[in-house]
Design an enzyme around this catalytic site. Structure first.
Site, PDB file in Angstrom:
ATOM      1  CG  HIS A  26      39.644  48.956  29.416  1.00  0.00           C
ATOM      2  ND1 HIS A  26      39.388  48.842  28.072  1.00  0.00           N
ATOM      3  CD2 HIS A  26      38.783  48.094  30.032  1.00  0.00           C
ATOM      4  CE1 HIS A  26      38.419  47.959  27.885  1.00  0.00           C
ATOM      5  NE2 HIS A  26      38.041  47.486  29.063  1.00  0.00           N
ATOM      6  CD  GLU A  27      38.946  46.873  33.771  1.00  0.00           C
ATOM      7  OE1 GLU A  27      37.819  46.936  34.298  1.00  0.00           O
ATOM      8  OE2 GLU A  27      39.186  46.150  32.780  1.00  0.00           O
ATOM      9  CG  HIS A  30      34.627  49.277  32.145  1.00  0.00           C
ATOM     10  ND1 HIS A  30      33.800  49.354  31.048  1.00  0.00           N
ATOM     11  CD2 HIS A  30      35.603  48.382  31.812  1.00  0.00           C
ATOM     12  CE1 HIS A  30      34.261  48.549  30.093  1.00  0.00           C
ATOM     13  NE2 HIS A  30      35.352  47.955  30.538  1.00  0.00           N
TER      14      HIS A  30
END
Length: 214
Positions: A26-27, A30
């Site tokens: 997820h990170e 980003h």
């Protein structure tokens, strides 16, 4: 919301590893999106990597264990470098990565023989998930939770950044709020107060996905 402390040791380990994987991806999503849009900030902070140590927050992990929800380290992004629509893309990349992981797990579970996922009794009734089924189901569930939860449009979550990018005036107000020293505690309080309806929302989405698979 996740409940890890009530699980048996094997399920706890599977869940913890699945959570580490899911939060890291997820990170990373980003950071990679911002990097590809020309912002050097995530790379300067060592965030364009799949190394979990660069993304996980110790307090956020403990909060997850004891409160049922947590967080990873936010990826630093320069809005002036990626622009308004770039910020929308960066915010959406995290939940989208979780949707893709969940979709992959769902596809694998759909394609595999049911006997590879479930154990049955002598009458042909399902008893429990086998190890492979448990791993896939856990990864699927966690990524559904992360995707849906992060898309809720409240401050500090990806959903608010997406809405803020679509509505610039609201985005400026949200940014001002998030800059306040009390914003984190206030948002955590709101999440705790809304724990039950948020949990029902996540459970409904999870149930819908599982009906599609089985």
């Amino acid at each position: 919301m996740l409940d890890l402390l009530s699980r048996d040791p094997t399920a706890f380990v599977i869940t913890a590893l699945a959570l580490i994987l899911s939060l890291t991806v997820h990170e990373f999503a980003h950071a990679l999106t911002a990097d590809r849009l020309g912002d050097p900030t995530p790379r300067a902070f060592g965030r364009v990597t799949l190394n979990p140590a660069k993304h996980l927050d110790p307090f956020g992990a403990l909060l997850l264990l004891f409160a049922g929800f947590g967080f990873a380290k936010p990826v630093p992004v320069s809005g002036s470098r990626v622009g308004r629509w770039g910020m929308v893309g960066v915010a959406a990349a995290g939940p989208l990565s979780n949707v893709l992981i969940a979709a992959l797990c769902a596809l694998i579970m759909k394609l595999l023989p049911i006997e590879a996922l479930l154990a049955f009794d002598g009458a042909g009734n399902p008893l429990a998930l086998k190890t492979l089924g448990t791993v896939l189901f856990t990864v699927l569930s966690i990524n559904i939770v992360l995707a849906v939860f992060n898309l809720i449009p409240i401050p500090l979550l990806d959903g608010s950044r997406i809405v803020g990018g679509l509505v610039p005036s609201l985005g400026r107000s949200l940014a001002q709020f998030e800059a306040q020293p009390f914003s984190f505690l206030l948002v955590m309080g709101v999440i705790l107060l809304g724990r039950e309806p948020i949990g029902r929302l996540l459970g409904s989405v999870q149930e819908w996905v599982l009906r599609l698979i089985f």
